[in-house]
Design an enzyme around this catalytic site. Structure first.
Site, PDB file in Angstrom:
ATOM      1  N   ASP A 224      15.281 -26.146  -3.156  1.00  0.00           N
ATOM      2  CA  ASP A 224      13.799 -24.955  -1.672  1.00  0.00           C
ATOM      3  C   ASP A 224      12.838 -26.470  -1.452  1.00  0.00           C
ATOM      4  OD1 ASP A 224      12.936 -27.061  -3.853  1.00  0.00           O
ATOM      5  OD2 ASP A 224      11.377 -25.988  -5.031  1.00  0.00           O
TER       6      ASP A 224
ATOM      7  N   ASP B 201      20.461 -16.509 -15.225  1.00  0.00           N
ATOM      8  CA  ASP B 201      22.158 -17.604 -15.036  1.00  0.00           C
ATOM      9  C   ASP B 201      22.626 -18.244 -16.508  1.00  0.00           C
ATOM     10  OD1 ASP B 201      23.070 -17.815 -12.658  1.00  0.00           O
ATOM     11  OD2 ASP B 201      22.838 -19.901 -12.078  1.00  0.00           O
TER      12      ASP B 201
END
Length: 770
Positions: A457, A149
């Site tokens: 998450d 990223d």
């Protein structure tokens, strides 16, 4: 014992821990004590309202103590969730061959995310990839995807170099049954294995690795890849995409197939697993959803190429420590006892390089090891972002219903039938990794990793559990994965603040674990999720207990019960820990002292019991509870404050990558057990202020009882509390007054904290004045 393979071929077992009954009995006794504490608070408030002492400052003090105790009680209740039914699982991967042939094993896609080559060194990320490329798993069923990223050519270069090294490394590991398949970790332990293998082979392999390492370091130092390092035309074409307009926040999609299982062979002529580099398209004008967005791009791109039914997600520095781990995890996905509603199997995050006493409690034993055992006895542990084998199908709706997709080729049932480097596959992969692809789709809301929190998450696993999925915890004797932990305090606290901010975003959202979770998960599992969801609310009682009793002590005011005598029969009411007799004079309320003593020692004792039974030492537990106190007045408090500011539309939110770069001097101090400060941080100001307030109050309190022994009973608990905090804060005093190295607390922080301490002391004299 090993189950009889000839009869059952069991792949795994589960048994409750022996301390389960003790936990339940103790919880009942402790709950009764908690009710008594609330009763005492009610009596104290009633007495204030009925007496002539019910004026603003006194009522504010006792109300603050009530709020802190209510939060403590709530968090204690959430902690009990993991103590109600903890279980221990055991796997029998050797029985797999009785259930399924090797060619029938499910394919496995590995996702590795990185975002900054200068905070997450490309060599470390490449070592992580090499460790999983070398799994004892069929190469044609294994694919490793790297999401960059940061859009850095340095990261791509590191993986191109690693792929060349893999041609020798993979067959070497399998031929010699190497366990440490991270090259850096293996060569560091080379002496332990040197008698088992050819020294000439070692020498050649290590020379090749060091050469690769040197080229990567040179590129990292220069900030670009030299032409002399680019040998092949396909590599030149890949690096040509880094034009002058290419920035980490504004660039096109880059997809590079580094290893192709159908074409690339190792030196032994065997096929190697797929290795694919992805840097999704970025645009400053469009949100990219941080790591969650990167993982969703990986989900879509991998679906077009390999679409494995099982996905392993790994942090970029969390490498494989056991090549048999996939087979061990498959014991929960395959076989006659396998449950179709198991969304994922989680392995604990464990760390190497932690110093002997773990001064920063980086091991996070409760979060990564102890609590998941308890949650496993309910619906299973929450997702911690790494070391997790996830069923791809779980990203696409409930076990009994599949969410509709805009493109069938990216669904979990799609069977790729074209080569991964074909024009059709690459064209689709580029399209679905564009920065505006997710507009007006269900990605991030009903499909894939969920958006809306910095802790994608935790939020994703919560949504999965509420949909009907359950999860398992796999915790074998040998750590399946090992990673690096922060060795500077500011790095640790910044990471923890980001976690806390993301968790509280979920805690107070429409998906609150208590409100949304209870009817779907049951109260116990909802409390389990609430323990993390409201993690930063620990800051409320910790901060209050770190300042209020101490400031009262400075003014000789008792706010706790006395601890040496029994109560007078004339007791009728209570004000700040003393009782009001029928004649109007104060008498002692020492029975309540025993209640406080039990609540404090009971909680600490049970926590230490859990910690020690999981293999922890006393000194590591001490450092764990010290870091809990430190976090309470720093990252927990700052996360809660930042969340409140965000609620007022005062935006402060941002995602910062925790640096994994280790400096020599920092490493030396860390290995000696010395705290690392060294920089200016607002969190250090609150920490040092709390330390100074407790030190001053402890000294003043001791002086008061020495000069007037009659005050000892009144002030005993406050002196003990300030002394306990002072003892925990010794590394802070050392860094303020006695150290001269670059890791000490900067002078500016010390001065500001001293001024704040004086201001607090002056304010306290007004609040507690009679």
């Amino acid at each position: 014992m090993k189950p009889p393979r000839s009869t059952t071929h069991r792949l795994h077992t589960a048994e409750p821990l022996r301390r389960t009954n003790f936990n339940r009995i103790f919880a009942a006794v402790y709950a009764a004590a908690v009710l008594l504490l609330l009763f005492r608070h009610a009596l104290a408030i009633k007495s204030l309202l009925l007496s002539n002492l019910a004026y603003g400052s006194r009522f504010a003090v006792i109300f603050a103590m009530l709020i802190s105790d209510i939060v403590l009680i709530f968090m204690w209740c959430t902690e009990q969730a993991y103590r109600m039914r903890p279980i221990r699982r055991k796997e029998f991967p050797e029985n797999l061959k009785e259930i399924v042939r090797e060619d029938e094993l499910p394919a496995l896609d590995v996702f590795i995310c990185t975002a900054d080559p200068y905070k997450e060194p490309p060599l470390d990320v490449a070592n992580t990839a090499l460790s999983v490329l070398a799994y004892d798993y069929p190469a044609e069923k294994l694919a490793v995807y790297v999401s960059d990223d940061g859009g850095s050519q340095l990261t791509l270069f590191a993986f191109l170099e690693a792929a060349k090294f893999a041609a020798r490394w993979l067959p070497y590991c399998k031929k010699n049954d190497v366990l440490d398949r991270n090259p850096e970790a293996y060569f560091a332990k080379l002496g332990h294995d040197s008698d088992r293998i050819s020294s000439e082979e070692i020498k050649k392999l290590k020379t090749m690795y060091n050469s690769m390492k040197l080229r990567i370091d040179i590129a990292l130092e220069k900030g670009e890849v030299d032409e002399e390092f680019i040998k092949e035309e396909r590599e030149r074409e890949a690096f040509a995409k880094w034009t002058d307009d290419f920035t980490r926040r504004n660039h096109p999609t880059v997809i590079q197939i580094i290893l192709n299982n159908a074409e690339d062979k190792d030196i032994g002529g065997h096929s190697m697993p797929n290795l694919i580099y992805l840097s999704r398209e970025k645009s400053k004008a469009l949100p990219h959803q941080f790591k969650a967005g990167a993982q969703n791009a990986l989900l879509r791109v991998s679906a077009t190429m390999t679409n494995a039914p099982i996905i392993l997600t790994l942090d970029c520095d969390m490498y494989s420590n056991d090549p048999q781990t996939p087979l061990r995890v498959l014991c929960y996905f395959l076989g006659p006892d396998a449950q179709s509603n198991v969304a994922y199997v989680h392995c604990p995050q464990m760390f190497n390089g932690i110093n002997k006493t773990d001064i920063y409690a980086c091991e996070n034993k409760f979060i990564f090891q102890i609590n998941p055992r308890g949650y496993d006895g309910l619906l299973g542990p929450s997702y911690n972002g790494s070391c997790c084998f996830i069923r791809r199908r779980a990203f696409f709706g409930a076990p009994s219903s599949l969410e509709s997709l805009e493109i069938p080729e990216i669904g979990p049932d799609h069977i790729p039938n074209r080569p991964i480097h074909s024009k059709e596959v690459l064209a689709l992969a580029h399209h679905i990794s564009s920065c505006n692809y997710e507009n007006k789709t269900n990605w991030g809301s009903k499909i894939g990793v969920r958006y809306g929190s910095l802790v994608e998450d935790y939020f994703t696993s919560f949504r999965m559990h509420t949909q009907g999925w359950r999860t398992n915890f796999c915790y074998p004797k040998r750590a399946p994965f090992l990673g690096n932990a922060p060795i500077s305090l500011v790095g640790l606290l910044s990471q923890c603040k980001r976690w806390c901010l993301g968790l509280i975003e979920v805690g107070f959202s429409k998906y609150s674990p208590i409100i949304y979770g209870t009817p779907k998960l049951g109260i116990v599992m909802a409390l389990a999720y609430s323990y993390l969801g409201f993690w930063c609310t620990w800051s409320i009682p910790i901060t209050i207990y770190a300042f209020l009793p101490q400031l009262a002590l400075l003014n000789g005011v008792s706010i706790f019960p006395k601890g040496c005598q029994f109560p007078s029969v004339e007791t009728h009411g209570y004000v700040l820990g003393v009782s009001i007799s029928s004649s109007g004079g104060p008498t002692v309320t020492e029975t309540w002292f025993l209640l406080y003593l039990f609540l404090v020692l009971g909680a600490y004792a049970q926590e230490y019991l859990d910690f020690s039974l999981e293999g922890g030492t006393f000194i590591r537990w001490w450092n764990y509870q010290r870091m809990w106190l430190i976090k309470g007045v720093t990252c927990y408090s700052f996360a809660l404050a930042e969340y409140l500011l965000n609620c007022l539309n005062i935006s402060t939110q941002g995602f910062n990558v925790t640096s994994k770069v280790l400096e020599d001097e920092q490493s030396k101090r860390y290995n000696k057990g010395i705290f690392e400060f060294g920089v200016s941080s607002p969190m250090f100001v609150s920490l040092t202020t709390a330390a100074l307030v407790n030190l001053v109050s402890f000294i003043v309190g001791v002086v008061q009882v020495v000069t007037d022994t009659g005050k000892f009973e009144d002030l005993f608990m406050q002196i003990f509390l300030s002394g306990f905090v002072t003892l925990n804060a010794w590394p802070i005093y050392e860094a303020m007054f006695f150290r001269s190295d670059s890791g000490r607390i900067v002078t500016k922080t010390t001065v500001v904290s001293a001024l704040l301490t004086l201001a607090f002391c002056k304010s306290a004299s007004l609040i507690f004045s009679h």
